[in-house]
Design a protein around this motif. Structure first.
Motif, mmCIF file in Angstrom:
data_model
loop_
_atom_site.group_PDB
_atom_site.id
_atom_site.type_symbol
_atom_site.label_atom_id
_atom_site.label_comp_id
_atom_site.label_asym_id
_atom_site.label_seq_id
_atom_site.Cartn_x
_atom_site.Cartn_y
_atom_site.Cartn_z
ATOM 1 N N LEU A 1 0.830 -1.197 0.000
ATOM 2 C CA LEU A 1 0.000 0.000 0.000
ATOM 3 C C LEU A 1 0.869 1.253 0.000
ATOM 4 N N ALA A 2 2.019 1.200 0.664
ATOM 5 C CA ALA A 2 2.938 2.341 0.646
ATOM 6 C C ALA A 2 3.368 2.646 -0.787
ATOM 7 N N ARG A 3 3.659 1.595 -1.561
ATOM 8 C CA ARG A 3 4.046 1.796 -2.963
ATOM 9 C C ARG A 3 2.881 2.370 -3.765
ATOM 10 N N ARG A 4 1.674 1.922 -3.467
ATOM 11 C CA ARG A 4 0.494 2.445 -4.175
ATOM 12 C C ARG A 4 0.294 3.929 -3.863
ATOM 13 N N LEU A 5 0.448 4.298 -2.596
ATOM 14 C CA LEU A 5 0.310 5.704 -2.218
ATOM 15 C C LEU A 5 1.385 6.543 -2.884
ATOM 16 N N LEU A 6 2.606 6.002 -2.942
ATOM 17 C CA LEU A 6 3.683 6.740 -3.596
ATOM 18 C C LEU A 6 3.353 6.990 -5.060
ATOM 19 N N ARG A 7 2.765 6.001 -5.731
ATOM 20 C CA ARG A 7 2.370 6.193 -7.131
ATOM 21 C C ARG A 7 1.319 7.290 -7.262
#
Length: 219
Positions: free
Chosen positions: A172-178
């Motif tokens: 989810l952290a990677r998704r938020l970063l995107r």
């Protein structure tokens, strides 16, 4: 867009907690604000959001010296800056939709004016099926995305995010970063405060490193 020149901050008669800060946030830029826990990242976010005033030095926001701005003008300036707080600051008695729409309601807009925009934004952050849910039944990651959507709904020129991935798992952290990168691609300057080295290593971005009350810029 935002410029600090020799800025210092102290509380009362104590020692300065931030000192000699000189850096700028260019338009359409993307940067991380990093440093160890307790270094002053949240305090610096508050200075950037104009919720704190410096003890000394110069801060210019959108070309204006904040020391010359009348108190009644600060709300209008803050509306050009979106902020995502560590503790989300959602209102438990309002639905996801109502929390995101709240800044627009404060501006006097009607539901008919903004409903489409709010619904589309919630779909964009992956919450299209949680529009009518209340914060107590949302997961930490869902609350984080509601807070991000609320910060974005006024289409800010600058987005400040204080540890936005601190309460979510790595996927989810990677998704938020995107999401933040896409927002930046659309023209918003983004400042993400984080101590997550792994997250920062995913993006070739400028870093503002805070330690011992000072900031060093790493391009």
């Amino acid at each position: 867009m935002i410029r600090f020149e020799n800025v210092g901050l102290r509380y009362g008669m104590g020692q300065e907690v931030l000192k000699d800060l000189s850096f700028h946030i260019p338009p359409r830029s993307f940067q991380f604000l990093t440093g160890p826990s307790g270094a002053g990242k949240t305090t610096l976010i508050r200075l950037l959001f104009l919720s704190l005033k410096p003890t000394r030095g110069l801060i210019r926001v959108f070309g204006r010296d904040i020391s010359t701005i009348a108190p009644r003008e600060f709300p209008a300036l803050r509306r050009r800056i979106g902020v995502v707080f560590q503790d989300f600051r959602l209102l438990d008695h309002l639905t996801t939709y109502e929390n995101v729409a709240l800044p627009l309601r404060v501006l006097g807009r009607t539901d008919a004016d903004y409903r489409h925009d709010v619904v589309e934004l919630l779909r964009w952050v992956g919450l299209g099926d949680r529009i009518n849910a209340f914060p107590p039944v949302l997961s930490g990651g869902e609350k984080q995305r509601v807070a991000i959507a609320r910060a974005l709904i006024t289409q800010p020129e600058v987005l400040l995010a204080d540890e936005p991935t601190g309460n979510v798992d790595p996927p989810l952290a990677r998704r938020l970063l995107r999401l933040f990168l896409e927002l930046n691609r659309l023209g918003t300057a983004v400042v993400i405060a984080t101590h997550d080295i792994g997250l920062m290593d995913q993006v070739d971005a400028r870093r503002l490193v805070i330690a011992d009350g000072r900031v060093e810029v790493s391009e």
